[in-house]
Scaffold this active site. Structure first.
Site, mmCIF file in Angstrom:
data_model
loop_
_atom_site.group_PDB
_atom_site.id
_atom_site.type_symbol
_atom_site.label_atom_id
_atom_site.label_comp_id
_atom_site.label_asym_id
_atom_site.label_seq_id
_atom_site.Cartn_x
_atom_site.Cartn_y
_atom_site.Cartn_z
ATOM 1 N N GLN A 78 0.839 -1.198 0.000
ATOM 2 C CA GLN A 78 0.000 0.000 0.000
ATOM 3 C C GLN A 78 0.878 1.254 0.000
ATOM 4 O O GLN A 78 1.253 1.769 1.042
ATOM 5 C CB GLN A 78 -0.946 0.004 1.201
ATOM 6 C CG GLN A 78 -1.951 1.123 1.100
ATOM 7 C CD GLN A 78 -3.079 0.995 2.087
ATOM 8 O OE1 GLN A 78 -3.195 0.033 2.814
ATOM 9 N NE2 GLN A 78 -3.920 1.995 2.110
ATOM 10 N N PHE A 79 1.174 1.740 -1.208
ATOM 11 C CA PHE A 79 2.056 2.904 -1.344
ATOM 12 C C PHE A 79 1.472 4.148 -0.688
ATOM 13 O O PHE A 79 2.204 5.047 -0.293
ATOM 14 C CB PHE A 79 2.390 3.172 -2.820
ATOM 15 C CG PHE A 79 1.293 3.808 -3.615
ATOM 16 C CD1 PHE A 79 1.234 5.185 -3.764
ATOM 17 C CD2 PHE A 79 0.293 3.035 -4.206
ATOM 18 C CE1 PHE A 79 0.226 5.782 -4.499
ATOM 19 C CE2 PHE A 79 -0.709 3.613 -4.937
ATOM 20 C CZ PHE A 79 -0.749 4.997 -5.088
ATOM 21 N N THR A 80 0.158 4.216 -0.515
ATOM 22 C CA THR A 80 -0.465 5.409 0.061
ATOM 23 C C THR A 80 -0.079 5.614 1.524
ATOM 24 O O THR A 80 -0.281 6.706 2.062
ATOM 25 C CB THR A 80 -1.997 5.377 -0.083
ATOM 26 O OG1 THR A 80 -2.511 4.229 0.592
ATOM 27 C CG2 THR A 80 -2.414 5.356 -1.544
#
Length: 150
Positions: A78-80
């Site tokens: 989850q890059f966010t």
């Protein structure tokens, strides 16, 4: 490297209406990677995930680890998690590692966790549009950043 750990009664990941991962009691681990992350970050975080005493013992006290409770795990990229929200209202993801750096680290995180737990760890799919469903148990949610070890 930043993770969000959620203790779950159940969790699953669906991609294109196909369930690709599903667990009962255990942990859902959301993983965000930056360019500076390395094996040292993975090793430290995996030890935390496996050994955090956040599962109830026979007295209902959070005194058991994932290892001791024989729980399962799902790891989802989850890059966010690496979003910067300092300026304006549109998050900036400039700190998030590009796929050529993030994918090998993500895969290594999963393998290292499997080695630590002695069992298969389920995953989502890096870069895919995933639907993550969970029943947070407690609720217990913990955020850990490998850059804040002290």
């Amino acid at each position: 490297m930043k993770i969000v750990i959620q203790r779950v009664s159940k969790a699953s990941v669906t991609i294109n209406e196909e369930k690709v991962a599903e667990i009962k009691n255990g942990l859902l681990v959301l993983l965000g990677i930056v360019n500076e992350d390395a094996q040292e970050d993975i090793n430290w975080l995996v030890r935390k995930v496996a050994n955090l005493r956040i599962f109830n013992d026979e007295n209902g006290v959070m005194n058991k680890s994932l290892l001791e409770s024989n729980g399962e795990a799902i790891v989802v990229s989850q890059f966010t998690l690496q979003a910067s929200t300092k300026k304006g209202n549109r998050p900036s993801y400039i700190k998030a590692a590009k796929p050529e750096i993030a994918i090998p680290l993500y895969e290594n995180f999963v393998k290292t966790l499997e080695n630590e737990l002695g069992k298969k760890v389920q995953t989502g799919e890096f870069g895919a549009d995933m639907k993550v469903e969970l029943l947070n148990d407690g609720p217990v949610t913990i955020i850990i950043d490998s850059k804040n070890k002290e």
